[in-house]
Motif scaffolding. Structure first.
Motif, mmCIF file in Angstrom:
data_model
loop_
_atom_site.group_PDB
_atom_site.id
_atom_site.type_symbol
_atom_site.label_atom_id
_atom_site.label_comp_id
_atom_site.label_asym_id
_atom_site.label_seq_id
_atom_site.Cartn_x
_atom_site.Cartn_y
_atom_site.Cartn_z
ATOM 1 N N THR A 36 -28.493 27.008 13.514
ATOM 2 C CA THR A 36 -28.974 28.391 13.494
ATOM 3 C C THR A 36 -30.366 28.434 14.104
ATOM 4 N N LYS A 37 -30.750 29.611 14.500
ATOM 5 C CA LYS A 37 -32.040 29.801 15.165
ATOM 6 C C LYS A 37 -33.189 29.903 14.167
ATOM 7 N N ASN A 38 -32.887 30.285 12.936
ATOM 8 C CA ASN A 38 -33.946 30.494 11.946
ATOM 9 C C ASN A 38 -33.432 30.187 10.535
ATOM 10 N N PRO A 39 -34.345 29.995 9.599
ATOM 11 C CA PRO A 39 -33.939 29.659 8.222
ATOM 12 C C PRO A 39 -33.098 30.748 7.552
ATOM 13 N N GLN A 40 -33.351 31.998 7.890
ATOM 14 C CA GLN A 40 -32.597 33.091 7.278
ATOM 15 C C GLN A 40 -31.114 33.001 7.643
ATOM 16 N N ASP A 41 -30.823 32.735 8.920
ATOM 17 C CA ASP A 41 -29.426 32.600 9.340
ATOM 18 C C ASP A 41 -28.778 31.379 8.692
ATOM 19 N N MET A 42 -29.546 30.274 8.565
ATOM 20 C CA MET A 42 -28.982 29.078 7.924
ATOM 21 C C MET A 42 -28.673 29.345 6.468
ATOM 22 N N LYS A 43 -29.573 30.025 5.796
ATOM 23 C CA LYS A 43 -29.352 30.333 4.381
ATOM 24 C C LYS A 43 -28.065 31.136 4.214
ATOM 25 N N LYS A 44 -27.897 32.152 5.048
ATOM 26 C CA LYS A 44 -26.691 32.978 4.966
ATOM 27 C C LYS A 44 -25.442 32.172 5.339
ATOM 28 N N SER A 45 -25.529 31.374 6.401
ATOM 29 C CA SER A 45 -24.371 30.585 6.846
ATOM 30 C C SER A 45 -23.996 29.546 5.814
ATOM 31 N N TRP A 46 -24.986 28.833 5.313
ATOM 32 C CA TRP A 46 -24.715 27.770 4.351
ATOM 33 C C TRP A 46 -24.223 28.352 3.042
ATOM 34 N N TRP A 47 -24.759 29.502 2.641
ATOM 35 C CA TRP A 47 -24.310 30.158 1.420
ATOM 36 C C TRP A 47 -22.835 30.547 1.553
ATOM 37 N N ILE A 48 -22.430 30.991 2.712
ATOM 38 C CA ILE A 48 -21.023 31.312 2.962
ATOM 39 C C ILE A 48 -20.165 30.067 2.722
ATOM 40 N N CYS A 49 -20.604 28.918 3.221
ATOM 41 C CA CYS A 49 -19.855 27.662 3.059
ATOM 42 C C CYS A 49 -19.809 27.219 1.607
ATOM 43 N N ILE A 50 -20.956 27.284 0.924
ATOM 44 C CA ILE A 50 -21.026 26.847 -0.468
ATOM 45 C C ILE A 50 -20.150 27.723 -1.339
ATOM 46 N N LEU A 51 -20.241 29.025 -1.170
ATOM 47 C CA LEU A 51 -19.404 29.923 -1.963
ATOM 48 C C LEU A 51 -17.929 29.620 -1.748
ATOM 49 N N ASN A 52 -17.556 29.370 -0.507
ATOM 50 C CA ASN A 52 -16.169 29.056 -0.205
ATOM 51 C C ASN A 52 -15.722 27.810 -0.956
ATOM 52 N N GLN A 53 -16.532 26.762 -0.952
ATOM 53 C CA GLN A 53 -16.172 25.524 -1.639
ATOM 54 C C GLN A 53 -16.125 25.715 -3.146
ATOM 55 N N GLU A 54 -17.123 26.408 -3.723
ATOM 56 C CA GLU A 54 -17.158 26.597 -5.163
ATOM 57 C C GLU A 54 -15.963 27.413 -5.643
ATOM 58 N N ILE A 55 -15.609 28.435 -4.905
ATOM 59 C CA ILE A 55 -14.458 29.256 -5.275
ATOM 60 C C ILE A 55 -13.176 28.424 -5.191
ATOM 61 N N SER A 56 -13.049 27.614 -4.140
ATOM 62 C CA SER A 56 -11.870 26.757 -3.994
ATOM 63 C C SER A 56 -11.776 25.759 -5.145
ATOM 64 N N GLN A 57 -12.897 25.150 -5.503
ATOM 65 C CA GLN A 57 -12.907 24.188 -6.609
ATOM 66 C C GLN A 57 -12.567 24.875 -7.921
ATOM 67 N N LEU A 58 -13.120 26.065 -8.135
ATOM 68 C CA LEU A 58 -12.824 26.810 -9.359
ATOM 69 C C LEU A 58 -11.349 27.169 -9.434
ATOM 70 N N LEU A 59 -10.775 27.643 -8.333
ATOM 71 C CA LEU A 59 -9.353 27.995 -8.330
ATOM 72 C C LEU A 59 -8.474 26.769 -8.578
ATOM 73 N N SER A 60 -8.841 25.644 -7.981
ATOM 74 C CA SER A 60 -8.084 24.410 -8.218
ATOM 75 C C SER A 60 -8.123 24.023 -9.687
ATOM 76 N N TRP A 61 -9.307 24.126 -10.286
ATOM 77 C CA TRP A 61 -9.458 23.792 -11.704
ATOM 78 C C TRP A 61 -8.625 24.738 -12.578
ATOM 79 N N VAL A 62 -8.666 26.039 -12.286
ATOM 80 C CA VAL A 62 -7.896 27.023 -13.064
ATOM 81 C C VAL A 62 -6.402 26.731 -12.950
ATOM 82 N N LEU A 63 -5.930 26.463 -11.741
ATOM 83 C CA LEU A 63 -4.504 26.154 -11.555
ATOM 84 C C LEU A 63 -4.118 24.878 -12.293
ATOM 85 N N GLU A 64 -4.983 23.895 -12.275
ATOM 86 C CA GLU A 64 -4.728 22.642 -12.995
ATOM 87 C C GLU A 64 -4.617 22.899 -14.495
ATOM 88 N N MET A 65 -5.494 23.738 -15.027
ATOM 89 C CA MET A 65 -5.460 24.063 -16.458
ATOM 90 C C MET A 65 -4.186 24.844 -16.804
#
Length: 117
Positions: free
Chosen positions: A81-110
């Protein structure tokens, strides 16, 4: 995760990225995320021409739309990214995606465990 390296650089894609970092952290492609660069055809084409790898120049909105495909890909990408603001938004998109996927996997496992009990 298919993003193997992240970098904030106001020049975005240039020789240091394509030569030096490309050898240190091998990748198959580069994803540059910046609204102004993605919406400027000349700048976008210049960034793509600066690399011998598959290169994308996307808006934040487009990155959010294709993040699942990127994150689940076997292809290794640099995220720049060109600046920290874009990285924060881009990386937050990735982190949210992973956390939601992990949470859904855990819920399905339970649910499966509860049903088998």
């Amino acid at each position: 995760m298919a993003i193997s390296f992240v970098r904030i650089d106001d020049r975005m894609i240039h020789g240091l990225i394509t030569v030096r970092w490309g050898k240190e952290y091998p990748c198959d492609g580069i994803i540059a995320v910046n609204d102004k660069a993605a919406n400027n055809q000349i700048l976008s084409e210049a960034y793509k021409a600066a690399s011998d790898k598959k290169t994308f120049v996307w808006t934040l909105e487009h990155f959010e739309q294709v993040k699942d495909k990127v994150l689940n890909s076997e292809t290794k990408y640099f995220l720049i990214t060109k600046n920290p603001q874009d990285m924060k938004k881009s990386w937050w998109i990735c982190i949210l995606n992973q956390e939601i996927s992990q949470l859904l996997s855990w819920v399905l496992e339970m649910i499966v465990k509860m049903q088998s009990s």
